[in-house]
Design an enzyme around this catalytic site. Structure first.
Site, PDB file in Angstrom:
ATOM      1  CB  SER A 147      -0.963  -0.023   1.190  1.00  0.00           C
ATOM      2  OG  SER A 147      -1.897   1.023   1.105  1.00  0.00           O
ATOM      3  CG  ASP A 303      -2.089   4.035  -2.114  1.00  0.00           C
ATOM      4  OD1 ASP A 303      -2.856   3.900  -3.080  1.00  0.00           O
ATOM      5  OD2 ASP A 303      -2.233   3.393  -1.057  1.00  0.00           O
ATOM      6  CG  ASP A 305      -2.482  -0.574  -2.942  1.00  0.00           C
ATOM      7  OD1 ASP A 305      -2.227   0.571  -2.510  1.00  0.00           O
ATOM      8  OD2 ASP A 305      -3.250  -1.355  -2.351  1.00  0.00           O
ATOM      9  CG  ASP A 307      -5.599   0.994  -1.329  1.00  0.00           C
ATOM     10  OD1 ASP A 307      -4.715   1.878  -1.280  1.00  0.00           O
ATOM     11  OD2 ASP A 307      -5.606   0.017  -0.555  1.00  0.00           O
TER      12      ASP A 307
END
Length: 561
Positions: A147, A303, A305, A307
């Site tokens: 993340s 970010d 990834d 999300d």
């Protein structure tokens, strides 16, 4: 000590891995470095695994990934044998170092255990994996990502058949299988290329990605008569958002998109922002410079990834950054207004937030006739509520979920926070206020404060590295339970909620202190980083106590370092 024996075992068993062997050799004679890598195994919970890349059981490497995957295989094969004669999983990965290697490692372990694998052939956002699990009818899913953590981290995030991160019960069951697996001798593995050749591993078709983007576009709430012709800077922070966010915005009429070239291409070193977290200003500096150069009105940053999304808006000669709570309440109000205007508000509408997210959301929800539900920290709990609604045939009731850490979702098509969805909504919201009400998002936020009262929030994070730090966090939380303060800054504490004790929510290592003036503090260890997080909330005249609360806990935490 046991960790010394484990160190020697790893040195013997990783001889064929030049990178890990070199790292282990380099720390010989350094007991602190050895202990940090070997004093424990990476903890596995509802978020899966997350840790620093390196050698040892307390690091992310092909062996720890293989062991975790084998445990997940045993869980799926045991649980799904009756319901799914041939269990299957979907896998995605982001731009972090070794993400593709870890994804291929996991795929090889799944394949060797008779589990069909569907793998994205390019970087994809985490929410796209959540979508794919349900679209392909899989038994579960995995995303290789850490993340928004610093560049040296990676992770192994696990999803259930409903596209939601696994529950506490599932995590405990999977952990039992992982714990029973020998990291070297207990893992079955099929070489990735052999898995592809045999058909046990397949690429996820582009049609699934198109279907995901179509689903995101159904969440559009903006009328066709609103001008979308304004300049947007979008930065994926060298992450997976590049594969979906620009395409989604263009599909919905936002075509003037500028992407900073130094943050456009995937790069796990994140050379221009070693902390690729849109919550912090440093991560947005390149985007802000690009926005200023292009005189852009809006900056979006996702970010690695994709999300979470951060936002900055042009304000005179500079740019104002909005925090996660501010974006959340703006979106909640905007979605409610637009749905009402379009006649698209469902019967008994529901919004969901976490307990560490601003209480201002309750006032806005009440004003719009929307039920607001509080859940524990972690978007998996919001996704869980969507799943429960779906089981009752009421999924359409869900209109919005958000958390203060820049996570948002406006529909049930995925079961995790979705920065692709959120980026579209933010652009629509910006366009609406700019075109229809002739105001900025900052002015729209001020209008909400005027209508519902002024709210302020603050987050302080304290890092506790290594074995000693882990133990210190435990002592700090226990001390808070054994001897809580009776007042802060001269304001009495009127209520203490310990979420390890029975409440209307699952047990969690969280303590909340409520003050007489309506302010509060929530204290919890992070589930993904070696940090103790303290959230402060205040409203109206009570805002002056924010600094007092922060000062009090700063001194309190230092006593355990």
């Amino acid at each position: 000590m046991q960790y010394k024996a484990a160190y020697q075992a790893w040195r013997e068993r990783t001889i064929g891995d030049s990178e890990l062997s070199a790292e282990l050799a380099s720390i010989e004679g350094q007991p602190g470095e050895i202990e940090d890598r070997f004093y424990r195994e990476l903890s596995f919970g509802t978020g899966g695994l997350r840790g620093v890349i390196g050698a040892g059981p307390n690091r992310m490497n092909v062996y720890t990934v293989g062991k975790a995957t084998q445990g997940l295989c045993d869980y799926l094969n045991k649980r799904c044998s009756k319901r799914y004669p041939a269990p299957s999983v979907a896998i995605a990965y982001d731009s972090r170092n070794k993400s593709q290697l870890f994804a291929h490692t996991a795929a090889g372990v799944f394949a060797a255990n008779g589990i069909r694998v569907f793998l994205y052939g390019q970087l994809m956002p985490t929410p796209a994996l959540s979508f794919a699990v349900r679209k392909l009818g899989c038994s579960g899913g995995v995303v290789i990502t850490a993340s928004h953590n610093p560049a040296q981290y990676n992770g192994f995030k696990v999803y259930g058949e409903n596209g939601c991160q696994i529950t506490n019960e599932a995590a405990e069951d999977i952990l039992a299988h992982i714990s029973a697996t020998d990291v070297f001798d207990g893992v079955s593995f099929l070489p990735f290329e052999e898995g592809l050749a045999s058909g046990q591993i397949s690429w996820i078709d582009q049609e699934v990605t198109h279907a995901y983007l179509d689903a995101v576009s159904t969440q559009s709430v903006l009328g066709a008569d609103v001008d979308r012709d304004f300049s947007i800077v979008y930065t994926p922070l060298n992450g997976a958002g590049i594969s979906c966010v620009p395409e989604c915005l263009r599909r919905n009429g936002f075509t003037r998109i500028v992407i900073p070239p130094e943050q456009k291409e995937p790069n796990g070193d994140f050379p221009t922002c070693p902390f690729p977290n849109p919550e912090i200003r440093e991560a947005l500096e390149v985007g802000l410079a690009c926005a200023a150069q292009n005189q852009s009105d809006l900056l979006l940053a996702t970010d690695p990834d994709c999300d979470r999304v951060g936002v900055a808006i042009r304000d005179g000669d500079g740019y104002t950054l909005l925090n996660g709570n501010q974006i959340g309440v703006l979106l909640l109000d905007f979605i409610c207004k637009q749905r009402k205007q379009k006649g698209a508000m469902p019967h008994r509408p529901l919004a969901v937030k976490t307990i560490v997210t601003t209480p201002m959301a309750k006032k806005i929800a009440e004003a719009h006739g929307v039920e607001l539900m509080d859940v524990l920290t972690g978007f998996k709990y919001i996704g869980e509520q969507i799943g429960l609604l779906e089981k009752r045939g009421e999924a359409e009731r869900f209109i919005f979920g958000f958390e203060e850490s820049y996570g948002y979702l406006s529909g049930p098509f995925v079961r995790d926070k979705d920065a692709v969805n959120a980026s579209l909504l933010i652009c629509e919201m910006f366009a609406y206020y700019r075109c229809k009400e002739k105001i900025s998002l900052a002015q729209a936020l001020d209008n909400l404060y005027t209508a519902y009262g002024a709210y302020a929030e603050r987050l302080e994070s304290y890092t506790f590295e290594g074995a000693q730090g882990f133990a210190a966090m435990g002592r700090a939380m226990q001390s808070l339970r054994d001897a809580p303060p009776t007042e802060i800054g001269g304001v009495p504490i009127t209520c203490i909620t310990d979420y390890l004790q029975p409440t209307n929510l699952p047990k969690s290592d969280v303590v909340k202190l409520a003050l007489q003036n309506g302010s509060s503090a929530v204290i919890r260890p992070s589930g993904t980083e070696p940090k103790l997080k303290i959230y402060f909330f205040a409203q109206g005249e009570g805002q002056g106590v924010l600094e007092a609360m922060a000062c009090y806990f700063d001194v309190w935490v230092r006593g355990f370092e």
